[in-house]
Design a protein around this motif. Structure first.
Motif, PDB file in Angstrom:
ATOM      1  N   GLY A 311      44.443  45.278  46.540  1.00 32.88           N
ATOM      2  CA  GLY A 311      43.113  45.035  47.078  1.00 32.88           C
ATOM      3  C   GLY A 311      42.040  45.098  46.004  1.00 32.88           C
ATOM      4  O   GLY A 311      41.088  44.310  46.007  1.00 32.88           O
ATOM      5  N   VAL A 312      42.182  46.036  45.076  1.00 35.67           N
ATOM      6  CA  VAL A 312      41.221  46.145  43.968  1.00 35.67           C
ATOM      7  C   VAL A 312      41.252  44.884  43.118  1.00 35.67           C
ATOM      8  O   VAL A 312      40.201  44.319  42.763  1.00 35.67           O
ATOM      9  CB  VAL A 312      41.535  47.387  43.116  1.00 35.67           C
ATOM     10  CG1 VAL A 312      40.700  47.386  41.838  1.00 35.67           C
ATOM     11  CG2 VAL A 312      41.285  48.661  43.911  1.00 35.67           C
ATOM     12  N   LEU A 313      42.448  44.411  42.780  1.00 36.65           N
ATOM     13  CA  LEU A 313      42.567  43.214  41.942  1.00 36.65           C
ATOM     14  C   LEU A 313      42.045  41.978  42.657  1.00 36.65           C
ATOM     15  O   LEU A 313      41.342  41.154  42.067  1.00 36.65           O
ATOM     16  CB  LEU A 313      44.029  43.016  41.537  1.00 36.65           C
ATOM     17  CG  LEU A 313      44.645  44.115  40.675  1.00 36.65           C
ATOM     18  CD1 LEU A 313      46.120  43.827  40.418  1.00 36.65           C
ATOM     19  CD2 LEU A 313      43.901  44.260  39.362  1.00 36.65           C
ATOM     20  N   ARG A 314      42.370  41.859  43.926  1.00 32.01           N
ATOM     21  CA  ARG A 314      41.901  40.686  44.666  1.00 32.01           C
ATOM     22  C   ARG A 314      40.388  40.696  44.814  1.00 32.01           C
ATOM     23  O   ARG A 314      39.745  39.641  44.799  1.00 32.01           O
ATOM     24  CB  ARG A 314      42.573  40.643  46.043  1.00 32.01           C
ATOM     25  CG  ARG A 314      42.264  39.376  46.827  1.00 32.01           C
ATOM     26  CD  ARG A 314      43.059  39.297  48.106  1.00 32.01           C
ATOM     27  NE  ARG A 314      42.683  38.127  48.879  1.00 32.01           N
ATOM     28  CZ  ARG A 314      43.173  37.805  50.083  1.00 32.01           C
ATOM     29  NH1 ARG A 314      44.100  38.604  50.638  1.00 32.01           N
ATOM     30  NH2 ARG A 314      42.761  36.731  50.715  1.00 32.01           N
ATOM     31  N   ALA A 315      39.802  41.875  44.927  1.00 31.87           N
ATOM     32  CA  ALA A 315      38.345  41.982  45.051  1.00 31.87           C
ATOM     33  C   ALA A 315      37.636  41.479  43.803  1.00 31.87           C
ATOM     34  O   ALA A 315      36.505  40.984  43.873  1.00 31.87           O
ATOM     35  CB  ALA A 315      37.945  43.424  45.340  1.00 31.87           C
ATOM     36  N   VAL A 316      38.286  41.586  42.646  1.00 32.19           N
ATOM     37  CA  VAL A 316      37.701  41.081  41.406  1.00 32.19           C
ATOM     38  C   VAL A 316      37.629  39.562  41.434  1.00 32.19           C
ATOM     39  O   VAL A 316      36.635  38.955  41.018  1.00 32.19           O
ATOM     40  CB  VAL A 316      38.522  41.556  40.192  1.00 32.19           C
ATOM     41  CG1 VAL A 316      38.006  40.929  38.898  1.00 32.19           C
ATOM     42  CG2 VAL A 316      38.489  43.075  40.087  1.00 32.19           C
ATOM     43  N   VAL A 317      38.682  38.929  41.942  1.00 31.09           N
ATOM     44  CA  VAL A 317      38.762  37.466  41.960  1.00 31.09           C
ATOM     45  C   VAL A 317      37.987  36.885  43.140  1.00 31.09           C
ATOM     46  O   VAL A 317      37.357  35.826  43.013  1.00 31.09           O
ATOM     47  CB  VAL A 317      40.243  37.022  42.021  1.00 31.09           C
ATOM     48  CG1 VAL A 317      40.355  35.500  42.074  1.00 31.09           C
ATOM     49  CG2 VAL A 317      40.999  37.555  40.825  1.00 31.09           C
ATOM     50  N   GLN A 318      38.028  37.567  44.272  1.00 27.32           N
ATOM     51  CA  GLN A 318      37.379  37.081  45.498  1.00 27.32           C
ATOM     52  C   GLN A 318      36.430  38.164  46.010  1.00 27.32           C
ATOM     53  O   GLN A 318      36.749  38.902  46.941  1.00 27.32           O
ATOM     54  CB  GLN A 318      38.436  36.731  46.548  1.00 27.32           C
ATOM     55  CG  GLN A 318      39.383  35.617  46.096  1.00 27.32           C
ATOM     56  CD  GLN A 318      40.535  35.375  47.069  1.00 27.32           C
ATOM     57  OE1 GLN A 318      41.002  36.272  47.757  1.00 27.32           O
ATOM     58  NE2 GLN A 318      40.990  34.125  47.121  1.00 27.32           N
ATOM     59  N   PRO A 319      35.257  38.277  45.403  1.00 25.38           N
ATOM     60  CA  PRO A 319      34.348  39.384  45.724  1.00 25.38           C
ATOM     61  C   PRO A 319      33.866  39.396  47.170  1.00 25.38           C
ATOM     62  O   PRO A 319      33.624  40.475  47.720  1.00 25.38           O
ATOM     63  CB  PRO A 319      33.178  39.191  44.749  1.00 25.38           C
ATOM     64  CG  PRO A 319      33.294  37.783  44.261  1.00 25.38           C
ATOM     65  CD  PRO A 319      34.738  37.439  44.312  1.00 25.38           C
ATOM     66  N   ALA A 320      33.723  38.234  47.802  1.00 24.63           N
ATOM     67  CA  ALA A 320      33.303  38.217  49.210  1.00 24.63           C
ATOM     68  C   ALA A 320      34.373  38.860  50.088  1.00 24.63           C
ATOM     69  O   ALA A 320      34.073  39.688  50.960  1.00 24.63           O
ATOM     70  CB  ALA A 320      33.016  36.785  49.661  1.00 24.63           C
ATOM     71  N   TRP A 321      35.625  38.478  49.853  1.00 24.18           N
ATOM     72  CA  TRP A 321      36.730  39.123  50.569  1.00 24.18           C
ATOM     73  C   TRP A 321      36.746  40.615  50.249  1.00 24.18           C
ATOM     74  O   TRP A 321      36.922  41.457  51.138  1.00 24.18           O
ATOM     75  CB  TRP A 321      38.060  38.491  50.163  1.00 24.18           C
ATOM     76  CG  TRP A 321      39.253  39.164  50.766  1.00 24.18           C
ATOM     77  CD1 TRP A 321      39.879  38.841  51.924  1.00 24.18           C
ATOM     78  CD2 TRP A 321      39.948  40.324  50.246  1.00 24.18           C
ATOM     79  NE1 TRP A 321      40.916  39.711  52.169  1.00 24.18           N
ATOM     80  CE2 TRP A 321      40.983  40.626  51.158  1.00 24.18           C
ATOM     81  CE3 TRP A 321      39.785  41.106  49.113  1.00 24.18           C
ATOM     82  CZ2 TRP A 321      41.856  41.691  50.957  1.00 24.18           C
ATOM     83  CZ3 TRP A 321      40.646  42.164  48.913  1.00 24.18           C
ATOM     84  CH2 TRP A 321      41.669  42.458  49.819  1.00 24.18           C
TER      85      TRP A 321
END
Length: 356
Positions: A311-321
């Motif tokens: 979730g932390v890594l995905r938040a970097v790439v997709q900040p809205a998500w």
């Protein structure tokens, strides 16, 4: 598709990240507790761990950009609600059962923790059930059913060389940089001052940074950062849609940790902290909140294939998500916060400034 090489190399990096954090700083790598600590009262070591995770994008962007694949998001009301709900269930659940996949499955099972065994036995099958219930076709973006998903695919010679070189370099840095920092920062007794950090403190903080970098790379390379990869494993027992890559992650992430813990033990103190801070509760301490928390986390994990680390890594790439999922995670932890659970063991304040 089944990626035995990438998943095995990534799993070794995940093991190494938990190992250096445990035997250098005396801490168990529990991502859910670390993430809550970032929200509630961030410390320098906490921040450095997350900086390390973010830095894991850089070498991959240069040499292996194909590993940084995240799903396109089609935004609608259902997507928003599902993302928030998954974050909330994960936050509430991991607070209740005191851990997630990193703290319980990788670190806890390798120490033969009865509570971790109970937690994994609940949240893992619950995640599989939730996925089957919400996506009955079992089809994913990486396993459409035209070719059996258990069919192995292997990296090209360039990719294999880059993977092994990057992994070897990262592991070498993890084992050499903290002691090197300690050596270089050691001053003669006459030059020491009360305001300067001790060599052990600098090495402690360096370990946090390197552990985050190693963990982030491990998640990316193993495929654990990709929700579709997790969903494909949750598709078991379907022979068409099941991707067994996660078995390699479990095997090469957990088995080496079991062997290492058995050989090294915990009799000697960690390198840069006064003592180990390892959970002491047993399966006898399990209550209904623990069981409900593990089940809730399983549902959240099965809804969107994301646990706290990915979730932390995905938040970097997709900040809205990331904003939606993290808001749900924070709120879920707050809802469970009325019960005085012990924090996941990641850099407690007593170890923030270890004495020289």
């Amino acid at each position: 598709m089944f990626t035995p090489i990438e998943s095995s190399v990534g799993a070794i990096l995940i093991w190494q990240s938990t190992s250096i954090l445990l035997y250098n700083n005396g801490s168990v790598l529990g991502l859910s507790g670390l993430l809550r600590r970032l929200f509630d009262g961030p410390t320098l070591s906490t921040a450095l761990f997350f900086v390390g995770m973010v830095l894991s994008f850089l070498p991959l962007r240069i040499v292996l950009p194909e590993l940084l694949q995240y799903p396109e998001i089609t935004w609608d009301s259902m997507t928003v609600l599902t993302t928030i709900a998954a974050g909330l269930l994960t936050g509430w659940g991991t607070k209740g059962c005191n851990g997630c996949t990193s703290g319980h499955m990788i670190c806890g099972l390798s120490r033969f923790s009865g509570r971790s065994l109970a937690a994994v036995s609940i949240f893992f099958p619950t995640a599989v059930f939730a996925f089957h219930l919400t996506q009955p076709s079992l089809s994913t973006s990486i396993c459409s059913g035209t070719i059996p998903c258990y069919t192995p695919v292997y990296p090209s010679p360039y990719t294999l060389t880059a993977l092994l070189t990057l992994a070897a370099a990262t592991i070498t840095i993890g084992h050499t940089l903290p002691p090197l920092i300690a050596t270089l920062s050691t001053k003669p007794e006459a030059e020491k001052s009360d305001s300067s950090p001790s060599p052990r403190t600098l090495s402690y903080l360096t370990t946090s940074l390197v552990a985050g970098l190693t963990f982030g790379l491990g998640l990316h390379i193993s495929g654990m950062a990709q929700a579709s990869k997790l969903f494909a494993f949750f598709a078991l027992p379907s022979p068409t849609f099941w991707d067994p890559s996660l078995l390699a992650v479990i095997l090469f992430g957990m088995l080496p940790a079991i062997i290492e813990n058995k050989i090294r033990g915990f009799q000697r103190p960690p390198a840069y902290a006064p003592k180990y801070d390892i959970p002491t509760k047993t399966w006898r301490d399990i209550d209904w909140r623990f069981v409900a928390g593990a089940a809730a986390f399983g549902v959240g994990w099965g809804l969107d294939g994301t646990c706290p680390g990915p979730g932390v890594l995905r938040a970097v790439v997709q900040p809205a998500w990331g904003a939606l999922w993290m808001a749900g995670f924070w709120a879920g932890g707050r809802l469970m916060g009325s019960h005085d659970f012990r924090r996941d063991i990641v850099w407690p304040k007593s170890l923030e400034n270890p004495k020289p």
